[in-house]
Design a protein around this motif. Sequence first.
Motif, PDB file in Angstrom:
ATOM      1  N   SER A  38       0.835  -1.212   0.000  1.00 53.02           N
ATOM      2  CA  SER A  38       0.000   0.000   0.000  1.00 53.02           C
ATOM      3  C   SER A  38       0.867   1.258   0.000  1.00 53.02           C
ATOM      4  O   SER A  38       0.460   2.287  -0.545  1.00 53.02           O
ATOM      5  CB  SER A  38      -0.883   0.077   1.248  1.00 53.02           C
ATOM      6  N   SER A  39       2.038   1.186   0.616  1.00 53.01           N
ATOM      7  CA  SER A  39       2.861   2.390   0.802  1.00 53.01           C
ATOM      8  C   SER A  39       3.209   3.121  -0.496  1.00 53.01           C
ATOM      9  O   SER A  39       3.089   4.341  -0.537  1.00 53.01           O
ATOM     10  CB  SER A  39       4.136   2.050   1.573  1.00 53.01           C
ATOM     11  N   PRO A  40       3.650   2.447  -1.558  1.00 52.97           N
ATOM     12  CA  PRO A  40       4.067   3.207  -2.742  1.00 52.97           C
ATOM     13  C   PRO A  40       2.942   3.658  -3.664  1.00 52.97           C
ATOM     14  O   PRO A  40       3.205   4.402  -4.617  1.00 52.97           O
ATOM     15  CB  PRO A  40       5.001   2.234  -3.483  1.00 52.97           C
ATOM     16  N   LYS A 165      -2.747 -10.572   4.212  1.00 60.74           N
ATOM     17  CA  LYS A 165      -3.990 -11.310   3.907  1.00 60.74           C
ATOM     18  C   LYS A 165      -5.100 -10.367   3.452  1.00 60.74           C
ATOM     19  O   LYS A 165      -6.050 -10.777   2.793  1.00 60.74           O
ATOM     20  CB  LYS A 165      -4.358 -12.192   5.094  1.00 60.74           C
ATOM     21  N   ARG A 166      -4.981  -9.059   3.772  1.00 57.72           N
ATOM     22  CA  ARG A 166      -6.024  -8.108   3.364  1.00 57.72           C
ATOM     23  C   ARG A 166      -6.188  -8.025   1.845  1.00 57.72           C
ATOM     24  O   ARG A 166      -7.199  -7.560   1.357  1.00 57.72           O
ATOM     25  CB  ARG A 166      -5.759  -6.721   3.965  1.00 57.72           C
ATOM     26  N   PHE A 167      -5.179  -8.477   1.113  1.00 56.59           N
ATOM     27  CA  PHE A 167      -5.281  -8.435  -0.353  1.00 56.59           C
ATOM     28  C   PHE A 167      -5.916  -9.715  -0.912  1.00 56.59           C
ATOM     29  O   PHE A 167      -6.129  -9.836  -2.110  1.00 56.59           O
ATOM     30  CB  PHE A 167      -3.891  -8.259  -0.979  1.00 56.59           C
ATOM     31  N   ASN A 200       0.497   1.679  12.052  1.00 53.75           N
ATOM     32  CA  ASN A 200       1.005   0.299  12.066  1.00 53.75           C
ATOM     33  C   ASN A 200       2.492   0.197  11.681  1.00 53.75           C
ATOM     34  O   ASN A 200       3.062  -0.887  11.697  1.00 53.75           O
ATOM     35  CB  ASN A 200       0.131  -0.657  11.244  1.00 53.75           C
ATOM     36  N   LYS A 201       3.114   1.328  11.363  1.00 51.62           N
ATOM     37  CA  LYS A 201       4.562   1.318  11.103  1.00 51.62           C
ATOM     38  C   LYS A 201       5.338   1.962  12.266  1.00 51.62           C
ATOM     39  O   LYS A 201       6.564   2.100  12.190  1.00 51.62           O
ATOM     40  CB  LYS A 201       4.887   2.056   9.793  1.00 51.62           C
ATOM     41  N   ALA A 202       4.615   2.342  13.338  1.00 52.36           N
ATOM     42  CA  ALA A 202       5.270   3.071  14.437  1.00 52.36           C
ATOM     43  C   ALA A 202       6.354   2.224  15.134  1.00 52.36           C
ATOM     44  O   ALA A 202       7.461   2.711  15.396  1.00 52.36           O
ATOM     45  CB  ALA A 202       4.230   3.552  15.434  1.00 52.36           C
TER      46      ALA A 202
HETATM   47  C1  GLP Z   1       5.052  -6.608   1.375  1.00 50.97           C
HETATM   48  C2  GLP Z   1       6.113  -6.273   0.338  1.00 50.97           C
HETATM   49  C3  GLP Z   1       7.095  -5.250   0.861  1.00 50.97           C
HETATM   50  C4  GLP Z   1       6.339  -4.092   1.492  1.00 50.97           C
HETATM   51  C5  GLP Z   1       5.537  -4.580   2.646  1.00 50.97           C
HETATM   52  C6  GLP Z   1       4.779  -3.477   3.375  1.00 50.97           C
HETATM   53  O1  GLP Z   1       5.440  -7.587   2.249  1.00 50.97           O
HETATM   54  N1  GLP Z   1       6.834  -7.410  -0.103  1.00 50.97           N
HETATM   55  O2  GLP Z   1       7.922  -4.811  -0.197  1.00 50.97           O
HETATM   56  O3  GLP Z   1       7.251  -3.095   1.909  1.00 50.97           O
HETATM   57  O4  GLP Z   1       4.586  -5.514   2.135  1.00 50.97           O
HETATM   58  O5  GLP Z   1       3.552  -3.268   2.758  1.00 50.97           O
HETATM   59  P1  GLP Z   1       2.618  -2.050   2.976  1.00 50.97           P
HETATM   60  O6  GLP Z   1       3.228  -0.916   2.261  1.00 50.97           O
HETATM   61  O7  GLP Z   1       1.313  -2.469   2.366  1.00 50.97           O
HETATM   62  O8  GLP Z   1       2.512  -1.824   4.440  1.00 50.97           O
END
Ligand code: GLP
Length: 243
Positions: A38-40, A165-167, A200-202
């Motif tokens: 999701s991040s990029p 799993k959300r995907f 959730n990245k904290a």
């Molecule tokens: C997956 C990818 C990673 C990504 C990570 C975080 O596992 N392989 O490259 O950085 O998810 O995902 P999100 O950006 O959805 O939190």
Amino acid sequence: MEIIQCKDYNEASKVAGEILSNAILAKPNIVLGLATGSSPIGIYNTLINDYKNHKISFKDVKTYNLDEYVGLDRDCPQSYYYFMNEHLFDHIDIKKENVHIPYADPSQLEESCKKYSEQLEKTTVDIQLLGIGANGHIGFNEPKTSFDQKTFIVHLTEKTREDNKRFFNSLDEVPTKAITMGIKEIMNAKKIVLIATGKNKAEAMKKLLSGEITTDFPASILHKHKDVVVVTDEEALSLVKSL
Ligand code: GLP
């Protein structure tokens, strides 16, 4: 390691997107390392807008993706191949032959890794875009992966499968294996841009910014790279006392 603190995901996507966009402008035949998750997505939207507004062109850009699940066909909506077309490649003027996404043929796993490693050896990635997993994984390099690792087949941790799993329709559908660029190959990029936003990245940001380098937290190796920019936001930094 340079930290750019943004307000939220939208601002971070714009800031990180501009770093890539300006780099494409400065070097039209740039080699980009790309990420999924999701991040990029917001960064890719920034790039698509800049393309549509005639600021940049991808006609001479080459890309190498980080990873791909094992066992999903390329036309499967959960594959990273499909993701990249949907979120970026279908909207820009990149040439198909300049796009590289690892693919692990289930009957030739070792050969598939060797093939991707050889492709990476022949090129130098100018900018590698990274997200970060909650357990510190980069690409799909899970905790305990050697920092010298090249492209390999990884057995995904339960935490990563649970997070992803959300995907999918259910946890059972999440593949157990993936092919991923290794940490050594990621570190070969001239510049690395990592995006990490949201609550959730904290925990991951707290660990990353503690500065300790350990294979228990793969992203920590980035402290050894000479040009890393971390684009992050207030929520992701909420557990960090001072920068
Ligand atoms: C997956 C990818 C990673 C990504 C990570 C975080 O596992 N392989 O490259 O950085 O998810 O995902 P999100 O950006 O959805 O939190």
